[in-house]
Each structure stands twice: as structure tokens, then as C-alpha cells.
Design a protein around this motif. Structure first.
Motif, PDB file in Angstrom:
ATOM      1  N   GLU A 176      -1.336   0.906  -6.985  1.00  0.00           N
ATOM      2  CA  GLU A 176      -2.289   0.468  -7.322  1.00  0.00           C
ATOM      3  C   GLU A 176      -2.633   2.074  -8.247  1.00  0.00           C
ATOM      4  O   GLU A 176      -1.688   3.614  -7.958  1.00  0.00           O
ATOM      5  N   SER A 197      -5.482   6.441  -2.874  1.00  0.00           N
ATOM      6  CA  SER A 197      -6.078   4.983  -1.862  1.00  0.00           C
ATOM      7  C   SER A 197      -7.015   5.008  -1.360  1.00  0.00           C
ATOM      8  O   SER A 197      -7.471   3.926  -0.666  1.00  0.00           O
ATOM      9  N   THR A 198      -7.583   5.895  -1.397  1.00  0.00           N
ATOM     10  CA  THR A 198      -9.354   6.183  -0.513  1.00  0.00           C
ATOM     11  C   THR A 198     -10.189   5.649  -1.209  1.00  0.00           C
ATOM     12  O   THR A 198     -10.857   5.520  -2.313  1.00  0.00           O
ATOM     13  N   ALA A 231      -6.070  -0.453  -1.716  1.00  0.00           N
ATOM     14  CA  ALA A 231      -5.338  -0.397  -0.465  1.00  0.00           C
ATOM     15  C   ALA A 231      -6.676  -0.405   0.232  1.00  0.00           C
ATOM     16  O   ALA A 231      -5.817  -1.144   1.910  1.00  0.00           O
ATOM     17  N   GLN A 232      -7.170   0.324   0.819  1.00  0.00           N
ATOM     18  CA  GLN A 232      -8.847   0.599   1.532  1.00  0.00           C
ATOM     19  C   GLN A 232      -9.197  -0.789   2.332  1.00  0.00           C
ATOM     20  O   GLN A 232      -8.771  -1.131   3.064  1.00  0.00           O
ATOM     21  N   SER A 267      -0.273   5.023  -4.043  1.00  0.00           N
ATOM     22  CA  SER A 267      -1.591   5.114  -5.040  1.00  0.00           C
ATOM     23  C   SER A 267      -0.634   6.310  -6.025  1.00  0.00           C
ATOM     24  O   SER A 267       0.128   7.666  -5.623  1.00  0.00           O
ATOM     25  N   SER A 307       1.310   1.948   1.257  1.00  0.00           N
ATOM     26  CA  SER A 307       0.287   1.552  -0.310  1.00  0.00           C
ATOM     27  C   SER A 307       0.768   2.771  -0.757  1.00  0.00           C
ATOM     28  O   SER A 307       1.033   4.210  -0.816  1.00  0.00           O
TER      29      SER A 307
END
Length: 303
Positions: free
Chosen positions: A237, A241-242, A246-247, A267, A265
Motif C-alpha cells: 500500500e 501501515s498505521t 495492513a493494520q 507501506s 507489510s
């Protein structure tokens, strides 16, 4: 995707006289057709995004459906409070449209990038975010946004057409099928094209199924959770990630008891060396380029 977006808005505006379009002084050489069709329903709010969303909320309260257009960081970050308080908490049909999601505006730098936008918006009340990976997804997403008439965000980028034989499963799309189905790649937005480029390697193409997620907050069908359980998974993505794919995906998989055997992940990493470049440069800096995606997939082991 701007061409597809303007063509779809032009068509929808002719079908619905309650549709209003407000731009934050952007869209030149891209939205003239929309302005011609909407006439007084096309409003240039100027460089005043907070006022734009406040105005949109007032119009929505009077029964209109309002699109607010700007480049992604201006549409999201500048008016986050107004969108939260005036639109989302009252479940108003106001729809933010952000062009150039992720690193789309390249060399213009961090002020013009939107790599945290989905994290900011997908946790708000009543909102749905739409992230097309392919240009031909824009028109049906706009129709869905209007039909749902709830707060929404459409994140535009630059993508090709959807691959042939793609299959929609809930808010996911199966875009590449492997012969062995040993692992899974889930991508968000136009960076999916980099995944497909990486899978030009025949060995990898035979091992990995590729999906895109089209909406956040994430709605994971049980069918997919069980299909992915126990297999290695790569998430790709152009977003931090936060709060991103993925999260949200990892939480859903764990909650469903469908954990992958291995989870990686890829990102947006911000600006590791403090320099700016075009979108491909930033993708490479974050490991989102096809070469690194292929390396990550080659490093997976299968049970």
C-alpha cells in the motif's frame, strides 16, 4: 483517473439535479466539462477548504449531495475537523474527492503528498473511503457513493484498466490467479500495478493470488479469511501501515482465527533520505517498486 472521474460526474450530474460540485480552486483543464453541465451547481470555493466543507454540509442539510474536490492532502488534512464535526457526526451526503493519493504529486514534496489520509478518515463515524486501483473502477464507485448518500472519500491516482477475468468478492477484487495458490498478495490502490509487474516472473505468478481492497474501513468476507488462513501474505500500500490496509487486515484476520503463516507489510516509509522525487522514486524508497515486491515474494517459504 481524473478523465474517468470528470466523465462520470458529468453523467451523474445530468441524472440528478441535487448533485453539487465544489472545487477548492483546482481542476483546471480537467473539470471544464463538469462546470459546463452543472452551471450554478459548480462552485469554486477558492483556496478555502475548511469553508468548502462547511458550505457543503449546509447544502447537504438542505437536501443536496455535494462533492468537494481538491488534491488529496488539501481535501483531507486542511478540513478534517469540519468533515468530522459538520459531516460525519451528522451522517451528511458530503463526499471528499482527493486527487493524487499517496506520493502522486511527487517532486512537489511532503505538503502535497497524502500517505496518512485513509488513517485519518476511515476511523471517523459513518464514513466510507473508496480507493480505486484501476481507472474503470471510478465510475461504479461514484454511483455507489451517490446511492449510499453518506460521508465518503474517493482517493484518485493513476491506474490502468482492471485485468480481464477479475472477480469481485465483497469489497475485494481478485485480479490475478495462480495455479498453485500457495500465497496471497493484497494491494491497495494503483500500486497494484507494481504487484502485477512483479508477477511477470512466471514462478511467482504460479504461486501467488493477487487481490485489491477497494474500501476502508475494511470489511473482510469470511470466504476470503478462510481462503487466506495459514498461507504467507504480502500487503502492499502507498500509505503508512498505521491505520492503513495492513493494520486493518491483520486485525480482521486474527479476529476471525484466520492468521496467515507469514505476514509482510510494504507501506509508505515517508522520506528515508530526506529527499523528494517523482512518485516512482518515492515508491522505490519505500520498497513499493516491482523489483522489491518480487524480492519479498521470492523470500517466502511454504508449508
Amino acid at each position: 483517473m481524473r478523465k474517468e472521474f470528470s466523465a462520470a460526474i458529468e453523467q451523474l450530474a445530468q441524472e440528478d439535479d441535487k448533485l453539487i460540485f465544489i472545487t477548492g480552486d483546482l481542476g483546471y483543464s480537467a473539470l471544464e466539462n463538469v462546470a459546463d453541465v452543472l452551471g450554478p451547481r459548480f462552485i469554486n470555493a477558492g483556496v478555502a477548504e475548511q469553508n468548502m466543507v462547511g458550505m457543503a454540509a449546509g447544502l447537504a442539510y438542505r437536501g443536496y449531495k455535494v462533492f468537494c474536490y481538491s488534491i488529496a492532502p488539501f481535501a483531507v488534512y486542511r478540513c478534517l475537523e469540519q468533515f468530522r464535526n459538520d459531516v460525519c457526526l451528522h451522517n451528511m451526503p458530503v463526499f471528499l474527492v482527493g486527487n493524487g493519493g499517496g506520493y502522486g504529486y511527487g517532486i512537489m514534496g511532503s505538503t502535497h503528498h497524502a500517505i496518512e489520509d485513509l488513517a485519518c478518515l476511515s476511523g471517523l463515524q459513518n464514513v466510507n473511503t473508496y480507493i480505486p486501483a484501476f481507472a474503470d473502477e471510478v465510475a461504479p464507485m461514484l454511483s455507489q457513493i451517490l446511492a449510499e448518500s453518506r460521508p465518503a472519500y474517493l482517493r484518485l491516482g493513476a491506474g490502468p484498466k482492471t485485468p480481464d477475468d477479475s472477480e469481485t468478492i465483497g469489497t475485494f477484487k481478485h485480479i490475478a490467479r495462480s495455479t498453485e495458490s500457495l500465497g496471497t498478495v493484497v494491494a491497495l490502490g494503483p500500486v497494484a500495478a507494481n504487484v502485477l509487474t512483479a508477477l511477470q516472473d512466471e514462478l511467482l505468478a504460479n504461486q501467488f493470488d493477487v487481490f485489491t481492497a477497494t474500501n476502508l474501513p475494511l470489511d473482510l468476507p469470511a470466504e476470503l479469511a478462510h481462503r487466506w488462513a495459514g498461507k504467507p501474505m504480502l500487503v502492499v500500500e502507498e500509505h503508512v501501515s498505521t491505520g492503513g490496509l495492513a493494520q486493518q487486515l491483520s486485525v480482521k484476520l486474527l479476529a476471525d482465527g484466520a492468521a496467515p503463516s507469514h505476514f509482510v507489510s510494504l507501506s509508505a516509509q515517508g522520506y528515508p533520505n530526506g529527499l523528494y522525487g517523482d512518485q516512482k522514486y518515492h515508491q522505490q524508497q519505500s520498497g513499493l517498486d516491482p523489483a522489491n515486491i518480487a524480492r519479498q515474494l521470492s523470500g517466502f517459504t511454504f508449508n
